[in-house]
Enzyme design. Structure first.
Site, PDB file in Angstrom:
ATOM      1  N   HIS A   1       0.903  -1.227  -0.180  1.00 30.82           N
ATOM      2  CA  HIS A   1       0.209   0.065   0.070  1.00 30.82           C
ATOM      3  C   HIS A   1       0.945   1.188  -0.239  1.00 30.82           C
ATOM      4  CE1 HIS A   1      -3.403   2.577   1.370  1.00 30.82           C
ATOM      5  NE2 HIS A   1      -2.325   3.327   1.972  1.00 30.82           N
ATOM      6  N   GLU A   2       1.577   1.645   0.929  1.00 32.38           N
ATOM      7  CA  GLU A   2       2.822   2.288   1.012  1.00 32.38           C
ATOM      8  C   GLU A   2       3.459   2.914  -0.098  1.00 32.38           C
ATOM      9  OE1 GLU A   2       0.824   3.262   4.401  1.00 32.38           O
ATOM     10  OE2 GLU A   2       1.894   4.707   3.236  1.00 32.38           O
TER      11      GLU A   2
ATOM     12  N   HIS B   1       1.684   4.602  -2.641  1.00 35.40           N
ATOM     13  CA  HIS B   1       1.877   5.998  -2.582  1.00 35.40           C
ATOM     14  C   HIS B   1       3.166   6.885  -3.151  1.00 35.40           C
ATOM     15  CE1 HIS B   1      -1.862   6.434  -0.194  1.00 35.40           C
ATOM     16  NE2 HIS B   1      -1.406   5.923   0.701  1.00 35.40           N
TER      17      HIS B   1
ATOM     18  N   HIS C   1      -5.242   7.519  -2.330  1.00 32.78           N
ATOM     19  CA  HIS C   1      -6.347   6.432  -1.566  1.00 32.78           C
ATOM     20  C   HIS C   1      -7.509   6.314  -2.571  1.00 32.78           C
ATOM     21  CE1 HIS C   1      -4.602   7.181   2.842  1.00 32.78           C
ATOM     22  NE2 HIS C   1      -4.011   6.090   2.256  1.00 32.78           N
TER      23      HIS C   1
END
Lengths: 84, 442
Positions: free
Chosen positions: B123-124, B127, B133
């Site tokens: 997930h990170e 980014h 998101h």
């Protein structure tokens, strides 16, 4: 559903501000958000989180706010202003 | 949903794990391997390439930090916010990824309280390469932690996330239907530790020491049973001194929470007042409740008032309910109730006559005596006096570990020759049995 407590509301406002659903309070005027803005922010958060959009800090919403998550905001500030 | 406005102009991005979780049971190599595979999830389908570097100039600097760590996004202890990353850009923090070191980071664990490091890392890093998101329930970029996402070697990004990253960077050649399959050598990939829950995949243990001709790192009486520790293994004797198995068990599989890279222990003892078990290695110690390490460990042995350098032996003496630590020629007397060292220590004058210095370990036993271990021999001291019994030292292997005199007397082969798993005289075939260890905590 029982009404959210004052503490839950303030925690809710902090959470909504932190993750981009509410603009931070105006540092100059110190003016707080209106009830209408708060309701719209809660609705946006509920829609983003896949919850029923009730516009109030109900149990499911408070539970999602306590779920571990990423620190980054969900909406860029401009985005949240345009949504509003 | 909002689409990120920033992305990396370059295709080759460097990364580095600058700080590791301080109190996690995940070793450094496991953390680095998980980061490698979390980045590979994105590079497998985009033209981006990630390579690990040393030094402080990595594009993606990875840190495990607690609470306020000077980037305007303070963490908040266990739960709450667990990680964040900075979008691509010119700023020196662009791409940097931070994990909350107050979280209990896990890997292939069913622990409901743990935070699967691989899932959060994927997930990170989304980014870090430009994704924001979104609300789609099955997306890895949903802001809320949704639990482990399965085995890193088999993880497949949800289609929603593939489309969004392809919009930013295009499709990697190897993914497009017209490209030749990309051959990557398997040994290019870091090894993830084997599946902790599945014993059957544990490779055969070639480095098991031979109990009949070795000295021991630590010996302790725990819940009435005797434990002999050697390297990464231990043997266990029941209360009536029966060896549970001729084959040793692995320390890490029984004592949960010791770092995987711990290759041996210095001393072990069970505290009499709360029956917690204390392990010592170098300048650190761990406290276990049953066979799980307690939160907040390891801690420095200076807690006991012991100097740096570690200890040789430790045991609680039933006679006065004090704990004795030994190092070279010195010994200390510690009050576990008052949590302080008795005045006048360390002392050089050995309290127990006839017992050598530089012990391997010492322990009490159910016969009321205290036993001191050094090399392949042991000394017995009755509680009623402070001198070794006549006729000692005796052989540990013969009296405790079911070894015949021939085995016990065989010279101890050098460690390396034993890694082949066969002592010079070929004795180990006799002393090894295929019986496995069954372990039960209560």
């Amino acid at each position: 559903a029982p009404n959210p407590t004052a503490e839950e509301i303030s925690l809710g406002v902090d959470w909504l501000t932190k993750f981009g659903y509410l603009p931070p309070p105006d540092p100059i005027t110190g003016q707080l958000q209106t009830q209408e803005e708060l309701t719209k922010a809660i609705t946006a958060m509920q829609q983003f989180g896949g919850l029923e959009a009730t516009g109030v800090l109900d149990k499911a919403t408070l539970k999602l706010m306590k779920t571990p998550r990423c620190s980054l905001p969900d909406l860029a500030e401009a985005e949240s202003r345009r949504k509003r | 949903h909002a689409q990120a406005v920033t992305k990396w102009n370059k295709r080759n991005l460097s990364w580095r794990v600058r700080t590791f979780p301080r109190e996690s049971h995940l070793g450094h190599d496991t953390v680095r391997a998980l980061m490698y595979y979390a980045l590979k999830v994105w590079s497998d389908i985009t033209p981006l390439n990630f390579h690990e570097v040393a030094g402080n100039n990595a594009d993606i600097q990875i840190d495990f930090s607690k609470t306020d760590h000077d980037d305007g996004y303070p963490f908040d202890g266990p739960g709450g916010t667990v990680a964040h990353a900075f979008f691509p850009g010119e700023h020196h923090t662009a791409g940097d990824t931070h994990f909350d070191d107050d979280e209990y980071w896990t890997f292939r664990s069913s622990d409901a309280h743990g935070m699967d490091l691989f899932a959060v890392a994927v997930h990170e890093f989304g980014h870090a390469i430009g994704l924001t998101h979104i609300s789609a329930i099955e997306s890895i970029m949903r802001p809320y932690y949704q639990g482990p996402v399965g085995d890193p070697l088999k993880y497949d990004l949800p289609y929603e996330d593939k489309v969004r990253i392809w919009q930013l960077y295009g499709v990697r050649e190897s993914v497009s239907p017209t490209a030749k399959p990309e051959i990557s050598k398997t040994d290019d990939h870091p090894v993830l530790p084997d599946l902790p829950e599945n014993r059957s995949t544990v490779p055969l243990r070639r480095d098991v020491p031979n109990r009949c001709n070795t000295h021991f790192d630590a010996v302790a009486q725990i819940r009435g049973e005797a434990f002999f520790f050697k390297g990464k293994y231990f043997w266990r004797l029941t209360r009536n001194k029966h060896l549970v198995s001729l084959q040793p068990a692995q320390i890490h599989r029984f004592w949960r929470g010791l770092p995987l890279n711990l290759d041996s222990v210095d001393a072990v003892y069970e505290r009499t007042h709360d029956h917690k078990i204390v392990f010592f290695k170098g300048n650190r110690y761990w406290v276990f409740k049953d066979n799980n390490v307690e939160e907040g460990y390891p801690r420095p042995i200076s807690d006991f008032g012991l100097p740096p350098g570690g200890i040789d032996a430790a045991f609680s003496w039933a006679q006065n309910d004090k704990t004795y630590f030994f190092k070279d020629h010195l010994y200390w007397c510690y009050d576990d109730h008052q949590h302080r060292m008795d005045p006048g220590y360390p002392s050089e004058a050995m309290l127990w006559k006839g017992v050598p210095s530089r012990l391997d370990d010492a322990t009490r036993w159910s016969d009321g005596a205290t036993y001191f271990f050094k090399g392949k021999e042991y000394w017995k001291v009755m509680d009623s006096n402070l001198e070794a019994e006549p006729g000692y030292p005796q052989s540990i292997a013969r009296d405790w570990l079911v070894c015949g005199d021939m085995q016990a007397d065989a010279p101890e082969p050098a460690e390396s020759s034993r890694t082949g798993g066969r002592s010079r005289q070929g004795h180990h075939d006799e002393s090894r049995s295929e019986s496995e260890v069954c372990s039960c905590t209560s």
